[in-house]
Design an enzyme around this catalytic site. Structure first.
Site, mmCIF file in Angstrom:
data_model
loop_
_atom_site.group_PDB
_atom_site.id
_atom_site.type_symbol
_atom_site.label_atom_id
_atom_site.label_comp_id
_atom_site.label_asym_id
_atom_site.label_seq_id
_atom_site.Cartn_x
_atom_site.Cartn_y
_atom_site.Cartn_z
ATOM 1 N N HIS A 138 0.821 -1.214 0.000
ATOM 2 C CA HIS A 138 0.000 0.000 0.000
ATOM 3 C C HIS A 138 0.853 1.261 0.000
ATOM 4 O O HIS A 138 1.980 1.257 0.476
ATOM 5 C CB HIS A 138 -1.003 0.008 1.168
ATOM 6 C CG HIS A 138 -0.392 0.143 2.532
ATOM 7 N ND1 HIS A 138 -0.919 -0.488 3.635
ATOM 8 C CD2 HIS A 138 0.683 0.842 2.989
ATOM 9 C CE1 HIS A 138 -0.193 -0.172 4.707
ATOM 10 N NE2 HIS A 138 0.781 0.624 4.338
ATOM 11 N N GLU A 143 -5.231 0.144 0.390
ATOM 12 C CA GLU A 143 -5.066 -1.295 0.544
ATOM 13 C C GLU A 143 -5.398 -2.017 -0.769
ATOM 14 O O GLU A 143 -5.933 -1.392 -1.692
ATOM 15 C CB GLU A 143 -5.985 -1.782 1.678
ATOM 16 C CG GLU A 143 -5.687 -1.120 3.025
ATOM 17 C CD GLU A 143 -4.359 -1.564 3.662
ATOM 18 O OE1 GLU A 143 -3.407 -1.891 2.925
ATOM 19 O OE2 GLU A 143 -4.278 -1.583 4.898
HETATM 20 C C1 F6R Z 1 1.782 6.118 6.699
HETATM 21 C C2 F6R Z 1 1.638 5.534 5.377
HETATM 22 C C3 F6R Z 1 2.010 4.115 5.100
HETATM 23 C C4 F6R Z 1 3.460 3.783 5.442
HETATM 24 C C5 F6R Z 1 3.766 2.329 5.089
HETATM 25 C C6 F6R Z 1 5.177 1.927 5.462
HETATM 26 O O1 F6R Z 1 1.387 7.480 6.693
HETATM 27 O O2 F6R Z 1 1.206 6.214 4.522
HETATM 28 O O3 F6R Z 1 1.769 3.859 3.751
HETATM 29 O O4 F6R Z 1 4.321 4.638 4.751
HETATM 30 O O5 F6R Z 1 2.873 1.496 5.751
HETATM 31 O O6 F6R Z 1 5.310 1.940 6.844
HETATM 32 P P1 F6R Z 1 6.710 1.634 7.562
HETATM 33 O O7 F6R Z 1 7.606 2.771 7.232
HETATM 34 O O8 F6R Z 1 6.369 1.621 9.030
HETATM 35 O O9 F6R Z 1 7.188 0.336 7.035
#
Ligand code: F6R
Length: 262
Positions: A138, A143
């Protein structure tokens, strides 16, 4: 799309932060699209450092975050508003009135989504959109099966996302909110430039699918292949399953636009 491979997560975050700083200096009135999550934490730390040590000026910037949980108030430490305040906004000279996140507490969520989308448009659109990639591919909280032309709306979080975000909620996915307001894939694609960052071996498979696989609403990050100016910054671990690395490295080593980042 360009793929820049850096030796490790620190180097990848530094390159991303330098690129953001470059865009802010080139256009102090820039509209930034911001992301949360663990990958972005080091980017925000570096931007705060650049503000303190190199006078990186946020005073004229405006920002729109990608997403916010439904039902979590802004003062709650689990909210994305709280995350942004603590990691960036409080530590730089951005005017808080110019920082926007969707209101996940609104009694009219449909109206709130339309209002958010319109506010972005009224500000002239996003200049630079920062993106992480979720374990299910995503971007924002778009999603699997999100329409690739979708606009800001409420989405139910997928099981993989509940799992991914559980560490922020005491390790129990049952505590993760079930819904969030998110910019749509279409909203993201309308931004002037996209900068995606992914680090770590756990992202290797999804990054290969995102960059080199077919465009599909099952992996909304693949829609970035349609964006006219999208840069992926990854570390060696996240690049491990990419097939075209020789070519990506050649571009980074030879194209003049990357000279100052090499
Ligand atoms: C959060 C968002 C999400 C995250 C993604 C990666 O604002 O938009 O798309 O960027 O879930 O998250 P991490 O960096 O925690 O792996």
């Amino acid at each position: 799309m360009e793929v820049i491979i850096q030796p490790d997560a620190n180097a990848a975050a530094l390159l991303a932060a330098r690129l953001i700083a470059h865009e802010i200096r080139a256009n102090p009135h820039i509209v930034l699209g911001l992301a949360t999550g663990s990958t972005m934490e080091s980017v925000y730390r570096l931007l705060v450092k650049m503000h303190r040590e190199d006078k990186l000026d946020f005073s004229l910037c405006r920002s729109f975050n990608l997403d916010e949980y439904v039902g979590i108030p802004p003062e709650d430490s689990h909210s994305y508003r709280y995350y942004m305040n603590e990691r960036l906004f409080k530590h730089v000279n951005i005017d808080e009135r110019n920082t926007h996140l969707p209101n996940g507490m609104s009694h009219d969520l449909v109206g709130e989504c339309a209002r958010y989308e319109n506010t972005i448009k009224r500000c002239g659109g996003i200049g630079l959109q920062l993106l992480g990639v979720g374990s299910d591919g995503h971007i924002g909280f778009n999603e699997p099966l999100s329409a690739l032309r979708s606009q800001t709306r409420v989405k139910a979080l997928a099981p993989a996302t509940l799992e991914q975000n559980a560490p922020y909620f005491g390790g129990d996915k049952a505590n993760v909110p079930r819904r969030a307001i998110t910019m749509g894939v279409g909203t993201i694609l309308a931004s002037h430039r996209c900068l995606a960052l992914a680090t770590g071996a756990h992202k290797a498979e999804i990054i290969a699918k995102t960059v080199e696989g077919p465009i599909t609403s099952m992996i909304t990050a693949t829609a970035l292949q349609l964006h006219p100016h999208c840069t992926f910054v990854v570390d060696e671990a996240a690049a491990a399953e990419l097939k075209g690395t020789e070519y990506y490295r050649w571009i980074f080593a030879n194209e003049p636009e990357w000279a100052e980042y090499r």
